[in-house]
Each structure stands twice: as structure tokens, then as C-alpha cells.
Write an enzyme that holds these catalytic residues in place. Structure first.
Site, PDB file in Angstrom:
ATOM      1  N   GLU A  66       0.921  -1.394   0.070  1.00 17.75           N
ATOM      2  CA  GLU A  66      -0.440   0.206  -0.143  1.00 17.75           C
ATOM      3  C   GLU A  66       1.378   1.319   0.147  1.00 17.75           C
ATOM      4  O   GLU A  66       1.787   1.163   0.626  1.00 17.75           O
ATOM      5  CB  GLU A  66      -0.457   0.239   0.774  1.00 17.75           C
ATOM      6  CG  GLU A  66      -2.219  -1.008   1.248  1.00 17.75           C
ATOM      7  CD  GLU A  66      -2.692  -1.145   2.601  1.00 17.75           C
ATOM      8  OE1 GLU A  66      -1.919  -1.523   3.513  1.00 17.75           O
ATOM      9  OE2 GLU A  66      -3.476  -1.525   2.850  1.00 17.75           O
ATOM     10  N   ASP A  89       8.529   3.476 -18.833  1.00 20.38           N
ATOM     11  CA  ASP A  89       6.935   3.686 -18.536  1.00 20.38           C
ATOM     12  C   ASP A  89       5.974   4.878 -18.458  1.00 20.38           C
ATOM     13  O   ASP A  89       5.492   5.159 -17.489  1.00 20.38           O
ATOM     14  CB  ASP A  89       6.885   2.755 -17.674  1.00 20.38           C
ATOM     15  CG  ASP A  89       5.455   2.372 -17.407  1.00 20.38           C
ATOM     16  OD1 ASP A  89       4.211   2.167 -18.623  1.00 20.38           O
ATOM     17  OD2 ASP A  89       4.685   1.602 -16.309  1.00 20.38           O
TER      18      ASP A  89
END
Ligand code: AMP
Length: 900
Positions: A550, A662
Site C-alpha cells: 500500500e 513507462d
């Protein structure tokens, strides 16, 4: 799917319909639904499924069609009306309406076009899958509209995906419908427990990811595969843990199955706080010896650990000092000091000081453990020893006892009284103070004395002399000196040169260094990154999920700066060392960068069980999500400013020789001032992290829509391929977060790019900006602009905002492809309300009614200003309504291609 549905051809009175036909495909007999009305135009033939119940909880289903379409050319010039596509529709309903069929209730999902049409006798079967949703009613019908093609429908498969019920790290998770990233709670399996509820994410693709599980087997149980099994007889496990059962230790009785401890045999003990693995008290320390230390009255005792430790780790020692004669012993008393102390010694040694050189001391050392108290025996080792005077005392002061014009009487005191049996001697050296200037050699007069006082005659009057005295040991080894100048004291002033250095690490790095070049990644990280003390970090709220765990919003306390908001990326529990290093590699890379448009790394926490990466906090999150739904709210000038920032960050990266691979709007973060910063570094990110990553034929994952053709084809990743991606980011930004190439498949995208098609200009996009995009998408990579050129160009545009005034040509037919915007002539909607609903603009129902717009004919006649006058003001809404109308007028919209 658990809910099977059957197809039924629906008779629409004024047209011919689909028929069931026997067809042989690749030698197998199939019943197909076929239609082939190609002679006349205006075909509108419908086939509808029976009612398909929606399983509660699924809001999206996939529809897989397999079909054959005949090539219109095979009919020669006979049929001008012949088509090669048909349409997929859906109609949601809360109940089965039987054969009651109304075209108007259906909304279009997609135009279905074959990859291969059939020309000869060999039937070319096409398979196409479409996702339909969001669905909310009890069920739905699928409809197939033929508008004049020669089609045979072989099969229709309707399904949804689930993440199957699973056991992961001793937690069980239920089957979960996969239609969006969803957090799922689970429970520990039988005989396992956890403090936190086990959690995991189910992706839209039906994959379980990021398990957050801390289940552990109960005491007496161990993990075997996906279950917790009782320890076998003769084994035990003392607590809730991930450990395995262990054999009962020596000197215990054999346990039964599922034991959490093994009982001690007779004569063996265990303290209440002990692990159940140990059982007997330690034996005596061995080889106790002593050694006199340099300095005053000090000796050190050494010994070896006992032979029997009882298998315990809490072994400690204590020392007692006594003064003994033949008859009895008395304690040494308070005066003696032990370093580190007389008890709780962990190492087999102790230093004893303030001993008297005349006395013999007796030391007793005892080994103890947590079970010693249960045993009556006290095994000890003893030594009797005295200080050993190999080490002479120190002379710390010289006194001037008397003087005459030519003689001096001196005395001094040693730090310790010499023992009677050793005869200490002193060495006295002296010279004239200013003699040191006579050449390089300093000459002293030396006297060896066996008393601590002396009278020296024959000195020069009014002259300063320097005296040095030290005690000599038995072999003549020197003790510490004492130095004295008599008569006049001399003051020296010394000058020190202070050198200033500019340490290297403050200069910007010229080249990015791949963490892989370091053999030990832990060294690499600390070369570039600051270690943060976990106590200055506070987590507040989960704001995202990354590949490794997370992401939290939190605060970091910085002396002088108070609490600053930060983002904290965490590494989920249960990671492997490889994963930990991949996770931290992002920080190793980020830590080498320092630029206002690159996400700033505050530091890392690696010395703590849960590794974390702490970066500056970006209030507005990822750029694509930030822009979605803000159509027209942000003026082009500001969007170009954001692009300028991203380009500047990319220029910096390319100057550092770093290729991002990316770059996409989802990997750019936006702060409260709408400043954009490039993020998402790390070695594995393109390979694993990005949901857009798609396996190519050569293995490895690539985000196709953002990647330059040469990088897809042969992995030529360079700053020039980053420039291509930057062009896509420009498009995403100018189109307010629209998905590049909309719902085209990756395959279709690659095909289109190779055929030299490019994305069309987004709506309201300045022409200069679109031209720049096209430059970034030049097939020949060396012809593309460099980031330096891009930054300069954008700067120029921002300096003369009128350069953004000319808007690029915009083709509505390709820019918006809402599934329901095309429908031929608008007749598929029975009412204005139904149409507004279909484009999710029901809030304007009343406004349209008030303005007297009640039929679709009226809708089709609306112009831009009419729509505004009705009360549609938000540019995004305006756009959606206007282009839905355009789409209604031009049914071919969803088939258009865009060409450069
Ligand atoms: P990542 O693993 O870097 O893709 O992060 C996952 C998600 O966490 C991102 O898409 C953002 O929504 C959020 N996030 C990551 N870093 C930050 C940050 N520095 N500030 C705000 N949100 C962040």
C-alpha cells in the site's frame, strides 16, 4: 456462466429474419443463426437472446461471439447493399418480458467486424469479445442487429470473471466477482490466528494480488501446505508463530500430539519465563585466569564458558571478591570496582580496579541461567591472585623542593606505592630549555635514580631547564612521564592551516548509475539515499496500491521544518529478499535525481522490518485520474504548462542517461500547485508493476499504447522512445485523461501504428501542440525531437499564448466513442429522456422538456448555441451531448479510422 440463455430469432414484422441453419465448420456440424439479406438496402434484422439473469454483485459481463461473415466481393456486383459487419446491442430489464421485443429498449454495445471474411468454401471463424456494463437491473437481453451482411453466428458465450476462492499464506478468501480492483477480507484458516484481518485485492482480470496476511499457526500447530497441522508426538511448538514443530529437547519427557511444550525430566528445571526448549542449569566456568592491566591497580579476569549450558541463551556470570588467609575469608569491601559490574555479566571476562598492590585476592566466578534458582548446586570457579608489577607506576608531578643559583632540588610522587619486593627506579632527563635550537638533535642529560628525589648541581644561573621524570619497570620499561620547566615558562602559539573542501556529493551527478552495477544493493541504496528513523514518520491514510504494497499519505517530522506531508510506499509483509531489493531499487534510482519535475525522495527505512520509501506528497495524485472528468475546466495554456514541466523532468532524466520506459500520465503525479512530476522508477516496474504491461511475443511486458514501435518490435528503449511516450502523454493531457486509442485492442493499435495511422487531435487542442505530438510519433526515431527541443518549443509557445489559439482540426467521429452515441437516425431512442439517460445526462431531462425539445427529430436539429440555451453550460457535458447528436446523425462513426 451459471445462467444459460438461448437465442431466439425475433420477428420484426417488416423485415426478414435470422434462421437456424446447419453448417459444417472444419468437418463438424454446427447449428448457426444465419442471415444473408444482401439484395436490398435498409436491412434491419434482429436476433435476440432469452432473458439472461445477472448474478447480483456482477456489474460487467463479457460477451464472446464466434461468427462467420461472407466477403461481399464474392457476390460480385450483384449486391451494392452488402455489408460485412453487424451490431451487438443490450437491453437491461428487471423481468423477463418474453417475446415482447422493442428495438428502442436496446442500446448499442459495439459494431462487430470480422478479422477475416470468408471468400470460398473454407469458413473463416472469427472470435470477438466485448465487455458490457455497468449493469444494474436483474438481467438483460443481448440483441444482434444485421444491417445487410451475410453472417452466421456460431456461438455466444456470456460470462463474468471471478477471483476463485483461495487459500494464501494461511488465510482463506471467498470467491469474488472481478469487475474492478476490489479489496477483499478473508479469515485465517482453522488453527491459525492473526491480529489484523487478512486482506487481498481481486483485480478486474480475476487475479489475486497484494495479499496482506499475517496468519500464524497456533501453539502446537505448524503450517503444512495450506493448513495448520498438530505437532506429531515427541514434537512441540511453544507459541503462535510461523515456526515448525521442534523435537522435544534433551532431558524432557516425550510429548503427545499437538503439544505446545515438553515436560522436564526429574532433576531438570525450567523457569516460568523460559522458552520450553531448555531444561538444566549450567555447569561451572572453566580456565579462570587473571592478568594485570597497564594503569593503576587493575586486573582482568578471563574464563571459558561452562561445558553444560543447558541449551539456554540466557547464560550469565557473577563474580565475588574475597580476602582470605589460612583460617578464613572476608569480603573485599566497597572499595573495589568491577567493570562492567560484578553480576549479570554476559561475556566471560571482567575488569577489576582499585586493587591494592600488597594484597592477594580470591575471585569466585559463577555461571548462572534462568533455571539456576531451581537447583541446589552452585558450580563455581575460583582463583587467588595479586597485582603483577611488570607495569611501573606513573609519575604525574614534580615538585621543586629547593634551589640555589646553580642547583635545584626536585622530588616527585609515583601514583602507586612500590611493593616491597620490587625495587623501582626512575629516569630523570634534563636539558636547557633553549638547547633545542642547536641543530636538529636534542641532547638531554640522563640520571637513573632509585629514590624519588634528587639534587642537581652545576647548573647555569638564570637559565630555564626542562626536566622529565618517569618510573622504570623491573625490566627497565618506562612508565608515564612527568615534565617540568623551571624558571621561566614559555608560551607557544601554533597556526593551523584550515583547508576547505567542497565534498563531491553536493555536485549534481552527471550520470545515472544502475543499481545493478553494485554487487550489494544495500550498499548502492545507502550511497544515494538517506536512512530515516521510523519514529519521525506517521502514516495517516491509504492513498493507493503499488506492486509491493500500500501507499500511504503521512507526515514526517523534520527539525526546523515541523511536520511535512509525505507519501509512504510500503513493502507488504511476507516479501522475499529479491522483492525487497526490487522495491528498494526504486529509491536507489530516485535518490540519484534532483529536479523540480521529478518526484523527490525524502529517504528510506531499511533497518526496520517493514521497509518503506518516503517521497514528497503529491496532493492531486496521478495525472490521468486528476484530469478525468475535468474536460474544459483547465484552459489549454495551463495544460501546456503542465506538459512543459513533464518535458523538463524528462530532459533531466535523458541528460542523466536514464531511460524511463513507462512514461504515461498514470506515472506522473500532480501536486497542489498543479506541478507535474515524473515518478515510477525501479527495475521491475515495467515488467511487473504496470497493469498496462502486456506480454509481447518475445516475452517481457510492455505498455503497448505508450510505447514506440521500435521498442515493441526489438526492445530498442532509448530517450527517443521516451519521446514517443511523451507524445502519448501530451495526447492524454489534452484529451483530459481519455484512454489512448479508446477501446481498440493492443493488437489493433500496433496494426494501426504500423500502417501509419496516428491518434487524431483531441478536441480543442491547439494545432501547434498536435503538430508536436505528431513529431514525437515519427516512425524514424532519430527524426523525433529531443526533450531539449520539446522544452524549448513549449517554452516558446508559453511565451506567446496566441500561438495556442489555432485549434487543430477535430473529427468528432473518432474522438468520442461512447457505446451509445451511434444509432443511425436517432430512432432507436423512443424518447428524449431515454436518449439522455443512455449518455448519462439525465440531469438535463427537465431542461430539454422546458425548452420544448420532446422528440428525437428536434434533438437532431439542435445546434451548439441551442444546447447552451437549454442550460447545458459545463464544457464536458456540452461536448458529450453535441457529439452524441453528431453520432446519431452519422451511424458510421464507430467504424471510422483516423489517418495522418
Ligand atoms: P505507485 O506504486 O508509485 O504506482 O503508486 C500507487 C499509487 O499511489 C499512485 O497511482 C498514486 O495514486 C499514489 N501515490 C504514489 N506516490 C504518491 C505521492 N508521492 N503522492 C501522492 N500519491 C502517490
Amino acid at each position: 456462466s451459471p445462467h444459460k440463455a438461448h437465442l431466439a430469432a425475433v420477428n420484426v414484422s417488416w423485415c426478414s429474419t435470422w434462421e437456424i441453419v446447419q453448417t459444417v465448420v472444419n468437418g463438424t456440424l454446427f447449428y448457426t443463426y444465419s442471415v444473408c439479406s444482401i439484395e436490398t438496402t435498409e436491412q434491419d434484422n434482429w436476433l435476440r437472446t432469452t432473458f439472461i439473469q445477472r448474478r447480483p454483485g456482477t456489474s460487467r459481463v463479457s460477451v464472446e461471439l464466434s461468427f462467420v461473415v461472407r466477403d461481399c466481393n464474392t457476390f460480385g456486383g450483384a449486391s451494392v447493399a452488402c455489408k460485412e459487419t453487424f451490431n451487438l446491442f443490450i437491453s437491461e430489464a428487471d423481468a423477463d418480458v418474453g417475446t415482447n421485443f422493442r428495438k428502442g429498449q436496446f442500446r448499442k454495445v459495439a459494431t462487430i467486424a470480422p478479422d477475416e471474411v470468408t471468400q470460398g468454401r473454407v469458413l473463416k471463424v472469427n472470435t470477438e469479445t466485448k465487455t458490457v456494463g455497468p449493469l444494474s437491473k436483474k438481467g438483460f437481453y443481448l440483441g444482434f442487429q444485421d444491417v445487410g451482411a451475410c453472417v452466421a453466428l456460431l456461438s455466444v458465450r456470456v460470462y463474468y470473471k471471478t477471483c476463485p476462492s483461495t487459500v494464501q499464506s494461511l488465510a482463506v478468501f471467498p470467491e469474488t466477482v472481478a469487475d474492478a480492483l476490489r479489496e477483499v477480507e478473508g479469515a485465517c484458516i482453522e488453527n491459525a490466528v492473526s491480529q489484523a484481518t487478512p486482506r487481498i485485492y481481486c483485480t478486474a482480470e480475476g487475479k489475486w494480488v497484494v495479499p496482506m496476511v499475517q496468519c500464524q499457526c497456533l501453539a502446537g500447530y505448524e503450517a503444512t501446505g495450506d493448513s495448520c497441522q498438530a505437532c506429531k508426538p515427541g514434537y512441540f511448538k511453544p507459541s503462535v508463530s510461523n515456526d515448525l514443530c521442534q523435537v522435544c529437547p534433551d532431558n524432557t519427557k516425550p510429548s503427545a500430539s499437538g503439544a505446545s511444550e515438553c515436560l522436564c525430566e526429574e532433576g531438570f528445571f525450567r523457569a516460568p519465563s523460559d522458552p520450553p526448549t531448555s531444561a538444566s542449569p549450567p555447569s561451572a566456568p572453566r580456565d579462570l585466569t587473571s592478568m594485570t592491566l597497564p594503569g593503576e591497580g587493575k586486573l582482568q579476569l578471563f574464563w571459558s564458558p561452562p561445558l553444560v549450558t543447558g541449551g539456554r541463551s540466557d547464560l550469565m556470570y557473577s563474580v565475588v571478591c574475597k580476602l582470605c588467609d589460612e583460617a578464613s575469608c572476608i569480603p573485599c569491601g566497597e572499595k573495589i570496582r568491577f567493570e562492567p559490574g560484578p553480576t549479570n555479566l554476559q561475556d566471560p571476562t571482567v575488569v577489576v580496579s582499585d586493587l591494592d598492590s600488597h594484597l592477594n585476592y580470591t575471585f569466585t566466578v559463577e555461571a548462572q541461567s534462568g533455571v539456576s534458582q531451581f537447583s541446589a548446586e552452585r558450580p563455581t570457579a575460583t582463583i587467588t591472585t595479586a597485582l603483577d608489577y611488570t607495569d611501573p607506576p606513573k609519575v604525574t608531578e614534580i615538585h621543586l623542593a629547593d634551589r640555589s643559583p646553580t642547583s635545584l632540588s626536585l622530588s616527585w610522587t609515583p601514583t602507586r606505592r612500590p611493593p616491597a619486593h620490587i625495587n623501582h627506579r626512575y629516569e630523570l632527563m634534563y636539558r636547557r630549555k633553549d638547547d633545542s635550537t642547536e641543530g636538529d638533535v636534542t641532547t638531554y642529560k640522563v640520571l637513573i635514580l632509585d629514590k624519588s628525589f634528587v639534587q642537581i648541581d652545576g647548573l647555569l644561573p638564570a637559565t630555564t631547564y626542562t626536566f622529565r621524570v618517569h618510573a622504570l619497570g623491573p625490566e627497565g620499561n618506562p612508565g608515564s612521564y612527568s615534565l617540568m620547566h623551571v624558571c621561566i615558562s614559555v608560551i607557544y602559539t601554533a597556526y593551523f592551516l584550515i583547508m576547505t573542501f567542497s565534498p563531491d556529493q553536493h555536485k549534481p551527478l552527471k550520470m545515472y548509475i544502475d543499481p545493478h552495477t553494485y554487487e550489494d544493493p544495500n550498499i548502492a541504496i545507502h550511497k544515494f539515499v538517506t536512512e530515516i528513523d521510523p519514529s519521525v514518520i506517521g502514516k495517516q491514510k491509504v492513498i493507493g496500491v503499488g506492486e509491493f504494497g500500500e501507499v500511504f499519505r503521512g507526515v514526517m517530522k523534520i527539525p526546523g521544518r515541523g511536520e511535512v506531508p509525505v507519501a509512504i510506499k510500503t513493502l507488504k509483509p511476507g516479501y522475499s529478499e529479491k522483492q525487497r531489493q526490487d522495491f528498494l531499487s526504486e529509491a536507489t534510482i530516485m535518490g540519484q535525481f534532483s529536479h523540480p519535475n521529478i518526484i523527490h525522495l525524502e529517504g528510506v527505512i531499511t533497518k526496520f522490518k517493514h521497509a518503506m520509501i518516503v517521497t514528497e506528497y503529491m496532493e492531486n495524485g496521478a495525472l490521468d485520474t486528476h484530469l478525468k472528468g475535468r474536460d474544459g475546466e483547465i484552459p489549454p495554456y495551463q495544460l501546456v504548462g503542465m506538459l512543459r514541466g513533464i518535458a523538463a523532468g524528462m530532459k533531466y532524466l535523458s541528460d542523466m542517461n536514464y531511460v524511463h520506459r513507462d512514461l504515461a500520465a498514470r506515472n506522473v503525479l500532480v501536486n497542489g500547485n498543479l506541478e507535474c512530476k515524473v515518478s515510477d522508477f525501479g527495475l521491475s516496474r515495467v515488467l511487473e508493476d504496470d497493469a498496462e504491461g502486456t506480454y509481447t511475443t518475445r516475452g517481457g511486458k510492455i505498455p503497448i499504447r505508450w510505447t514506440a514501435p521500435e521498442a515493441i518490435a526489438y526492445r530498442k528503449f532509448t530517450s527517443a522512445s521516451d519521446v514517443w511516450s511523451f507524445g502519448i502523454v501530451m495526447w492524454e493531457v489534452m484529451a483530459f485523461g481519455e484512454r489512448p486509442y479508446w477501446d481498440m485492442s493492443n493488437h489493433e493499435v500496433m496494426k494501426a501504428i504500423n500502417e501509419n495511422f496516428r491518434l487524431p487531435a483531441p478536441m480543442d487542442c491547439p494545432s501547434t501542440i498536435y503538430q508536436l505530438m505528431l513529431q514525437c510519433w515519427l516512425h524514424e526515431r532519430l527524426k523525433r525531437p529531443r526533450f531539449l527541443d520539446i522544452v524549448n518549443f513549449l517554452d516558446k509557445l508559453l511565451k506567446s499564448p496566441e500561438s495556442l489559439k489555432t485549434i487543430a482540426d477535430f473529427d468528432p467521429r473518432v474522438s468520442i466513442r461512447l457505446p451509445s452515441t451511434s444509432g443511425g437516425d436517432g430512432t432507436m431512442f423512443r424518447s428524449v429522456a431515454e436518449w439522455l439517460e443512455s449518455i448519462k445526462m439525465s440531469q438535463y431531462k427537465e431542461s430539454f422538456a422546458r425548452a420544448g425539445i420532446t422528440t428525437m427529430e428536434q434533438v437532431l436539429a439542435l445546434r451548439h448555441e441551442d444546447i447552451r440555451n437549454i442550460g447545458v453550460r459545463l464544457p464536458g457535458h456540452m461536448k458529450r451531448i453535441a457529439y452524441s447528436i453528431l453520432g446519431l446523425k452519422d451511424e458510421t462513426s464507430s467504424l471510422s479510422v483516423f489517418a495522418v
